[in-house]
Design a protein around this motif. Structure first.
Motif, PDB file in Angstrom:
ATOM      1  N   PRO A 160       1.068  -1.287  -0.100  1.00 21.15           N
ATOM      2  CA  PRO A 160       0.054   0.098  -0.067  1.00 21.15           C
ATOM      3  C   PRO A 160       0.852   1.205   0.111  1.00 21.15           C
ATOM      4  CG  PRO A 160      -0.729  -1.443   1.599  1.00 21.15           C
ATOM      5  CD  PRO A 160       0.591  -2.119   1.095  1.00 21.15           C
ATOM      6  N   LYS A 161       0.298   2.272  -0.423  1.00 16.03           N
ATOM      7  CA  LYS A 161       0.973   3.554  -0.716  1.00 16.03           C
ATOM      8  C   LYS A 161       0.717   4.237   0.538  1.00 16.03           C
ATOM      9  CE  LYS A 161      -0.885   6.587  -3.497  1.00 16.03           C
ATOM     10  NZ  LYS A 161      -0.804   8.186  -3.530  1.00 16.03           N
ATOM     11  N   PRO A 162       1.854   5.094   1.048  1.00 20.92           N
ATOM     12  CA  PRO A 162       1.276   5.953   2.217  1.00 20.92           C
ATOM     13  C   PRO A 162       0.376   7.071   1.562  1.00 20.92           C
ATOM     14  CG  PRO A 162       3.926   5.850   1.553  1.00 20.92           C
ATOM     15  CD  PRO A 162       3.083   5.113   0.592  1.00 20.92           C
ATOM     16  N   GLY A 197     -10.085   8.917  -2.617  1.00 25.01           N
ATOM     17  CA  GLY A 197      -9.570   8.083  -3.667  1.00 25.01           C
ATOM     18  C   GLY A 197     -10.655   7.656  -4.508  1.00 25.01           C
ATOM     19  N   THR A 198     -10.731   7.537  -5.723  1.00 26.58           N
ATOM     20  CA  THR A 198     -11.660   6.757  -6.809  1.00 26.58           C
ATOM     21  C   THR A 198     -11.271   5.758  -7.555  1.00 26.58           C
ATOM     22  OG1 THR A 198     -11.457   8.935  -7.908  1.00 26.58           O
ATOM     23  CG2 THR A 198     -13.174   8.790  -6.167  1.00 26.58           C
ATOM     24  N   GLY A 199     -10.170   4.946  -7.152  1.00 30.79           N
ATOM     25  CA  GLY A 199      -9.878   3.972  -7.826  1.00 30.79           C
ATOM     26  C   GLY A 199     -10.736   2.752  -7.710  1.00 30.79           C
ATOM     27  N   SER A 200     -10.315   1.635  -8.213  1.00 29.13           N
ATOM     28  CA  SER A 200     -11.237   0.515  -8.202  1.00 29.13           C
ATOM     29  C   SER A 200     -11.664   0.153  -6.737  1.00 29.13           C
ATOM     30  CB  SER A 200     -10.463  -0.858  -8.640  1.00 29.13           C
ATOM     31  OG  SER A 200     -10.572  -1.096  -9.832  1.00 29.13           O
ATOM     32  N   SER A 201     -10.658   0.403  -5.736  1.00 32.28           N
ATOM     33  CA  SER A 201     -10.990  -0.011  -4.299  1.00 32.28           C
ATOM     34  C   SER A 201     -12.164   0.925  -3.731  1.00 32.28           C
ATOM     35  CB  SER A 201      -9.938  -0.038  -3.476  1.00 32.28           C
ATOM     36  OG  SER A 201      -8.839  -0.739  -3.876  1.00 32.28           O
ATOM     37  N   ALA A 202     -12.028   2.082  -4.246  1.00 28.39           N
ATOM     38  CA  ALA A 202     -13.054   3.055  -3.583  1.00 28.39           C
ATOM     39  C   ALA A 202     -14.363   2.746  -4.691  1.00 28.39           C
ATOM     40  CB  ALA A 202     -12.624   4.536  -4.156  1.00 28.39           C
ATOM     41  N   GLN A 220     -12.013  13.035  -4.308  1.00 26.10           N
ATOM     42  CA  GLN A 220     -11.825  12.679  -5.579  1.00 26.10           C
ATOM     43  C   GLN A 220     -10.755  13.490  -6.213  1.00 26.10           C
ATOM     44  OE1 GLN A 220     -14.529  11.375  -9.176  1.00 26.10           O
ATOM     45  NE2 GLN A 220     -13.879  13.521  -9.758  1.00 26.10           N
ATOM     46  N   ARG A 221      -9.612  12.957  -6.442  1.00 25.97           N
ATOM     47  CA  ARG A 221      -8.421  13.686  -7.450  1.00 25.97           C
ATOM     48  C   ARG A 221      -8.502  13.431  -8.742  1.00 25.97           C
ATOM     49  NH1 ARG A 221      -2.667  13.226  -5.106  1.00 25.97           N
ATOM     50  NH2 ARG A 221      -2.654  11.026  -6.288  1.00 25.97           N
ATOM     51  N   THR A 222      -8.903  12.371  -8.990  1.00 25.28           N
ATOM     52  CA  THR A 222      -8.981  11.973 -10.773  1.00 25.28           C
ATOM     53  C   THR A 222     -10.356  11.155 -10.906  1.00 25.28           C
ATOM     54  OG1 THR A 222      -6.612  12.126 -10.620  1.00 25.28           O
ATOM     55  CG2 THR A 222      -7.531  11.348 -12.655  1.00 25.28           C
ATOM     56  N   PRO A 223     -11.131  11.416 -11.814  1.00 23.14           N
ATOM     57  CA  PRO A 223     -12.264  10.557 -11.969  1.00 23.14           C
ATOM     58  C   PRO A 223     -11.698   9.523 -12.903  1.00 23.14           C
ATOM     59  CG  PRO A 223     -12.471  12.750 -13.482  1.00 23.14           C
ATOM     60  CD  PRO A 223     -11.377  12.844 -12.509  1.00 23.14           C
ATOM     61  N   ALA A 341      -6.423   3.275 -20.612  1.00 21.86           N
ATOM     62  CA  ALA A 341      -5.019   3.708 -20.503  1.00 21.86           C
ATOM     63  C   ALA A 341      -4.728   3.560 -18.899  1.00 21.86           C
ATOM     64  CB  ALA A 341      -4.811   4.955 -20.960  1.00 21.86           C
ATOM     65  N   LYS A 342      -5.784   3.870 -18.081  1.00 20.04           N
ATOM     66  CA  LYS A 342      -5.911   3.601 -16.519  1.00 20.04           C
ATOM     67  C   LYS A 342      -6.765   2.672 -16.515  1.00 20.04           C
ATOM     68  CE  LYS A 342      -6.268   6.697 -13.007  1.00 20.04           C
ATOM     69  NZ  LYS A 342      -6.346   8.298 -12.384  1.00 20.04           N
ATOM     70  N   ARG A 343      -6.677   1.785 -15.454  1.00 22.15           N
ATOM     71  CA  ARG A 343      -7.334   0.605 -15.184  1.00 22.15           C
ATOM     72  C   ARG A 343      -8.982   0.949 -14.734  1.00 22.15           C
ATOM     73  NH1 ARG A 343      -6.391  -5.236 -14.556  1.00 22.15           N
ATOM     74  NH2 ARG A 343      -8.147  -6.085 -13.597  1.00 22.15           N
TER      75      ARG A 343
HETATM   76  P1  NA7 Z   1      -5.880   3.040  -7.530  1.00 24.45           P
HETATM   77  O1  NA7 Z   1      -6.511   2.609  -8.563  1.00 24.45           O
HETATM   78  O2  NA7 Z   1      -4.488   3.469  -7.448  1.00 24.45           O
HETATM   79  O3  NA7 Z   1      -6.623   4.223  -6.894  1.00 24.45           O
HETATM   80  C1  NA7 Z   1      -6.186   5.068  -5.957  1.00 24.45           C
HETATM   81  C2  NA7 Z   1      -7.016   6.461  -5.866  1.00 24.45           C
HETATM   82  O4  NA7 Z   1      -6.544   7.308  -4.532  1.00 24.45           O
HETATM   83  C3  NA7 Z   1      -6.901   7.295  -7.117  1.00 24.45           C
HETATM   84  O5  NA7 Z   1      -8.237   7.806  -7.383  1.00 24.45           O
HETATM   85  C4  NA7 Z   1      -5.797   8.264  -6.540  1.00 24.45           C
HETATM   86  O6  NA7 Z   1      -6.058   9.395  -7.453  1.00 24.45           O
HETATM   87  C5  NA7 Z   1      -6.337   8.537  -5.234  1.00 24.45           C
HETATM   88  N1  NA7 Z   1      -5.027   8.991  -4.318  1.00 24.45           N
HETATM   89  C6  NA7 Z   1      -4.130   8.625  -4.205  1.00 24.45           C
HETATM   90  N2  NA7 Z   1      -3.346   9.233  -3.356  1.00 24.45           N
HETATM   91  C7  NA7 Z   1      -4.204  10.324  -3.347  1.00 24.45           C
HETATM   92  C8  NA7 Z   1      -3.797  11.742  -2.285  1.00 24.45           C
HETATM   93  N3  NA7 Z   1      -2.737  11.836  -1.913  1.00 24.45           N
HETATM   94  N4  NA7 Z   1      -4.943  12.576  -2.381  1.00 24.45           N
HETATM   95  C9  NA7 Z   1      -6.144  12.159  -2.948  1.00 24.45           C
HETATM   96  N5  NA7 Z   1      -6.324  11.246  -3.585  1.00 24.45           N
HETATM   97  C10 NA7 Z   1      -5.338  10.350  -3.697  1.00 24.45           C
HETATM   98  O7  NA7 Z   1      -5.852   2.045  -6.483  1.00 24.45           O
HETATM   99  P2  NA7 Z   1      -6.942   1.185  -5.968  1.00 24.45           P
HETATM  100  O8  NA7 Z   1      -6.734   0.448  -4.739  1.00 24.45           O
HETATM  101  O9  NA7 Z   1      -8.340   1.625  -5.992  1.00 24.45           O
HETATM  102  O10 NA7 Z   1      -7.080  -0.132  -7.099  1.00 24.45           O
HETATM  103  C11 NA7 Z   1      -5.739  -0.830  -7.443  1.00 24.45           C
HETATM  104  C12 NA7 Z   1      -5.915  -1.952  -8.388  1.00 24.45           C
HETATM  105  O11 NA7 Z   1      -6.614  -2.878  -7.727  1.00 24.45           O
HETATM  106  C13 NA7 Z   1      -6.971  -1.851  -9.310  1.00 24.45           C
HETATM  107  O12 NA7 Z   1      -6.890  -1.000 -10.523  1.00 24.45           O
HETATM  108  C14 NA7 Z   1      -7.703  -3.146  -9.693  1.00 24.45           C
HETATM  109  O13 NA7 Z   1      -6.764  -3.748 -10.767  1.00 24.45           O
HETATM  110  C15 NA7 Z   1      -7.416  -3.671  -8.349  1.00 24.45           C
HETATM  111  P3  NA7 Z   1      -5.329  10.016  -8.690  1.00 24.45           P
HETATM  112  O14 NA7 Z   1      -5.769   8.918  -9.603  1.00 24.45           O
HETATM  113  O15 NA7 Z   1      -3.801   9.384  -8.180  1.00 24.45           O
HETATM  114  O16 NA7 Z   1      -5.420  11.224  -8.789  1.00 24.45           O
END
Ligand code: NA7
Length: 889
Positions: A160-162, A197-202, A220-223, A341-343
């Motif tokens: 996990p990322k800090p 965060g708004t990646g897969s987990s979120a 949400q930083r990036t949709p 290009a992004k998952r």
């Molecule tokens: P992801 O896909 O890396 O998503 C992490 C999310 O957290 C993403 O929306 C990031 O925004 C956000 N993020 C990360 N750091 C910050 C900070 N400091 N401030 C605000 N927002 C932040 O991880 P997941 O766990 O959701 O998914 C990983 C993979 O697991 C997934 O692709 C599947 O294959 C299974 P960002 O886009 O960096 O602007």
């Protein structure tokens, strides 16, 4: 030193008695479990070291609400044992984390794997001991381990990322990370919750958290693009396909591009009407399957920004329709990266969740987080008080878990961290130069996260264990890739990265999500099936690129690079080889013409342009056909006289149509393709004289044709390049017409066949030496061959128009093209050269097939515009992520 002696020596180590095994594995997830099973069956002693308290890997840790796989579970399963395959039935299309964890526990039990796993044991350091030729692993729990081979099966998303946000420690409420979710769950009922965060987990957890929480605020930083999973029981059609022939289904998956049995699409977006595209999209949307929507819409969706933008627009429409508040909908629409290009994510009610009264979206692009405080989160615009913060902020992907063992010290005391300081280097994504007997499963440089992991893991494990067994049987004790092989793989990775659009987004695929991490596309984008065939080729070519040593055998090093061709050129040539076609020269001139016509029918027709007009012009002995290709923009445009390829024997004014259309779009210029006469009916110098006469006539009638009067340009491919070059010499010597520039693509320039490329590339690259001999024989008698009208290299090369000369590495004509460019340059002609590495004779004319040819055509188009005095084209670039879009479309 024998293993027994090593064992005796190791047992006297200062750290206490080391556990002695042939192979140590780090991790007991999907990869580690299968490794244990295979290694054991192959007769190796082994141990797996696992930080967690049980098996499962990523599925052990990621227990957040809604955690599921995003590849259909039917595909996300082991296939190595048909009995296992039959013994387990998934209850859902996308299994939940608990079910996947149960499955992995079931596998561990079935093969009695736990007895070789040391749980709650972290490897803290790994060191290659030159003298004993063994790895020494230090652990935080129990004895160290001494092993002959050391395999990292640590997964791609396990570090996990800090959070990288100030003040986390000050927060007085509860803090959770999706990747380290408490095992007994979290009660969120009635609480004010923040999700960052708004990646897969979120996206998987937000709808469920919203149902429990009093209020949910999403930061949400990036949709991201998310698609409905339409979860439920496994779909009947897929189940039926699988159950009707399980072995065939699995095999298809192994040979596919993504590890899921879907066919390659061949129809490109612009061959479909709006209605047809929408129909395909709706079908994909309803299917709820990432691999389907990522691969099955149209062939250019993942390789071309225009083809991709159509998908993006259609998804944005869906988001707009799902979210009631237009401002929230707009904030949720991704606009900074191509789709895929992004998952992308699979969701259940994600967008609709924002219609709930207890859910708020905070758009961090407009109001970045300033700090976390004792009571909540402060952005540039507001304070949000919460009881719970959920970090769904992702992972230090691909390299994080490997580098978490620190240091991994290889030969000569070099640490992997230092070797990877500028980004991960590997051979096949499996091994690293300087780190003997060290392997990675789904490491950077392998298809890994761009594939169905289950399929990739089995392929890696099988390949590694089969090699280890073969080495042992042959008496080798060390294996290490060479610097040449590794550099070649890195170059191949870079070549592959130009095919897809992944490089255009800031993602965890590129390391962009971790501040300070070196950026570069880490997974292999060349596809699962091709990757498998490359690994197999390494084996069949005598462990190409590996150095093998052993105490009682001579060292072996079959050095070299496994793939030197561009990835798509390799696919095209493999396909052609599999067709087992007779040599073209054996078909006779008529048969060869018919073959080429038939061959051309199977290719994409070429993109829409403004207008196509056919006509005839007066040639030296009667009318010659021509075809005019006009841009869609209003003219008049500068005129390029074009000569098709075909060895003076094959083709016609339409046969290079996709190329002409493509160049018209890129240059904004008008192309007039000339139907010059062919051998054997019309031998030398007919083609040359026709070419010259046609150029003269076109220059004189440019305005009538709709072009811009004034100097023309000439261009040609192969024998057409020869005619273009000759035309420039004749125009200079015969008083015109004025030619502003020449584009020669893989031109024939000389009758001598003794340059190295004629031998190096004599066979296997479609245009063969034999075929060239045949063309020459049909067109030109030996006595005439030194005439500059067929061998322009033998003519005067001074005072010619500026030239752009393209040559391809794997082309018999390579060296004569280079010789001509150099001769002109030496004579003071301004010359630019493109020496296209990894390409073959047809790379640039196989438009929409050889995608890596795009950047070359971009350069050619720029050159033509410069020759014509037109300004450089600046392409619309929709955002920072699209910086190199010009090279990709
Ligand atoms: P992801 O896909 O890396 O998503 C992490 C999310 O957290 C993403 O929306 C990031 O925004 C956000 N993020 C990360 N750091 C910050 C900070 N400091 N401030 C605000 N927002 C932040 O991880 P997941 O766990 O959701 O998914 C990983 C993979 O697991 C997934 O692709 C599947 O294959 C299974 P960002 O886009 O960096 O602007």
């Amino acid at each position: 030193m024998s293993d027994a002696m090593v064992a005796a020596r190791e047992s006297r180590t200062a750290n206490g008695t080391a556990q002695q095994v042939d192979v140590a594995v780090v991790g007991a997830g999907f990869s580690g479990l299968y490794l244990l099973h295979r290694l054991r069956k192959a007769g190796f002693t082994t141990v797996a070291l696992e930080e967690a308290g049980d098996v499962g890997g990523t599925w052990y840790w990621n227990r957040y609400p809604g955690a599921r796989c995003d590849i259909q579970t039917i595909d996300y399963s082991y296939s190595f044992d048909p009995e296992l395959d039959k013994a387990w039935t998934w209850s859902e299309k996308y299994a939940t984390q608990p079910e996947i964890l149960r499955y992995l526990g079931f596998v561990a039990d079935r093969y009695d794997l736990r007895r070789d796993i040391r749980f709650k044991t972290k490897v803290t350091e790994a060191r290659w001991d030159e003298a004993s030729e063994r790895w020494q692993l230090t652990t935080d729990n129990g004895p160290p381990v001494s092993c002959r081979h050391y395999i990292m099966a640590t997964g791609c998303l396990s570090a996990p990322k800090p959070p990288e946000i100030d003040g986390v420690k000050d927060f007085k409420g509860e803090v959770y990370f999706t990747g380290r979710w408490p095992h007994d769950g979290v009660n969120l009922a009635g609480k004010r919750v923040a999700v960052i965060g708004t990646g897969s987990s979120a996206i998987q957890s937000i709808p469920l958290i919203a149902e429990q929480a009093a209020h949910l605020t999403v930061f949400q930083r990036t949709p991201n693009f998310a698609l409905p999973a339409h979860n439920g029981p496994p779909p009947a059609d897929r189940k039926e396909l699988f159950e009707s022939d399980r072995a065939a289904y699995r095999e298809q998956a192994r040979q596919s591009m993504a590890g899921v049995p879907y066919p390659q699409q061949t129809v490109v977006s612009w061959q479909l009407s709006d209605a047809e595209r929408r129909e395909r999209f709706e079908r994909a949307w309803a299917a709820g399957d990432l691999v389907h929507i990522l691969t099955q819409l149209w062939a250019d969706q993942a390789v071309d920004v225009d083809g991709n933008r159509i998908v993006q627009d259609l998804i944005r429409e869906k988001i707009r329709a799902a979210v009631n508040d237009p401002e929230t909908a707009a904030a949720l629409m991704p606009d900074d990266h191509p789709f895929g290009a992004k998952r992308p994510c699979l969701d259940t009610n994600y967008y609709a969740t924002y219609n709930r009264p207890n859910v708020t979206l905070v758009n961090l692009r407009q109001e970045p987080i300033k700090a976390i405080t004792a009571s909540g989160i402060t952005t540039a615009r507001r304070n949000v008080d919460v009881d719970v913060i959920v970090f769904a902020t992702g992972f230090d992907a691909m390299t994080g878990a490997i580098r978490a063992v620190h240091p991994i010290t290889g030969r000569g005391g070099r640490s992997l961290t230092d070797v990877w300081a500028q980004g991960p280097q590997s051979y096949l994504g499996l091994t690293v130069e300087g780190f003997p007997n060290f392997f990675m499963i789904t490491g950077p440089g392998s298809p890994s996260v761009l594939s169905n992991m289950a399929v990739s893991i089995e392929q890696h494990v099988d390949w590694v264990v089969d090699r280890l067994a073969a080495l042992r049987d042959a008496g080798f004790t060390t294996i290490e890739p060479t610097a040449t092989a590794q550099a070649g793989w890195n170059r191949h990775m870079a070549d592959c990265s130009m095919v897809t659009l992944h490089r255009l987004a800031n993602t965890w695929y590129t390391g962009a999500n971790v501040p300070g991490k070196v950026q570069g596309l880490m997974p292999y984008t060349g596809g699962v099936g091709p990757y498998r065939s490359i690994c197999d080729e390494v084996t069949s070519r005598g462990m190409l690129g590996f150095k093998l040593t052993g105490p009682n055998v001579a060292a072996q090093c079959n050095d070299g690079e496994v793939v030197r061709l561009q990835p798509d050129v390799r696919l095209v040539l493999n396909l052609l080889a599999s067709l087992n076609l007779p040599p073209i020269e054996s078909m006779g001139a008529q048969g060869a013409c018919a073959f080429v016509n038939e061959f051309n029918k199977g290719r994409p027709a070429g993109r829409p342009i403004g207008e196509i007009v056919d006509g005839t012009l007066p040639g030296p002995d009667g009318p010659l056909p021509y075809r005019v290709y006009k841009p869609a923009t209003s003219g008049p445009h500068p005129v390029v006289v074009y000569f098709h390829g075909g060895g003076w024997v094959l083709g016609d004014e339409q046969s290079d149509e996709p190329f002409c259309r493509d160049m018209v779009r890129r240059t904004g210029m008008m192309f007039v393709s000339v139907g010059y006469r062919h051998a054997p009916e019309h031998r030398f110098p007919t083609a040359a004289e026709d070419g010259y006469a046609a150029t003269r006539w076109i220059a004189e009638h440019a305005a009538e044709l709709g072009g811009k009067p004034g100097p023309v340009l000439v261009a040609g491919w192969s024998a057409g390049g020869n005619i273009a070059a000759v035309t420039c010499q004749l125009a200079r010597d015969r008083g015109g017409p004025d030619i502003a520039g020449q584009l020669l693509i893989c031109p024939v320039t000389d009758c001598s066949f003794d340059r190295p490329s004629y031998n190096d590339n004599a066979a296997g690259y479609f245009l063969t030496r034999g075929l060239m001999y045949w063309f020459w024989d049909l067109y030109c008698s030996p006595a005439d061959r030194t005439d500059p009208r067929v061998s322009p290299l033998r003519g005067k090369v001074e005072k010619l128009p500026p030239a752009f000369v393209t040559t391809c590495e794997f082309d018999p004509l390579r060296d004569e093209g280079i010789a001509y460019a150099e001769a002109m340059s030496a004579a003071g002609v301004p010359v630019e050269q493109l020496k296209a590495h990894g390409h073959f004779h047809s790379s640039f004319t196989m438009v929409d097939v050889v995608i890596t040819g795009v950047s070359g055509r971009v350069q050619m188009a720029q050159a033509l515009r410069r020759f014509a005095g037109l300004p450089e084209v600046s392409r619309g670039e929709p955002g920072p992520g699209f910086k190199i879009a010009a090279a990709a479309s």
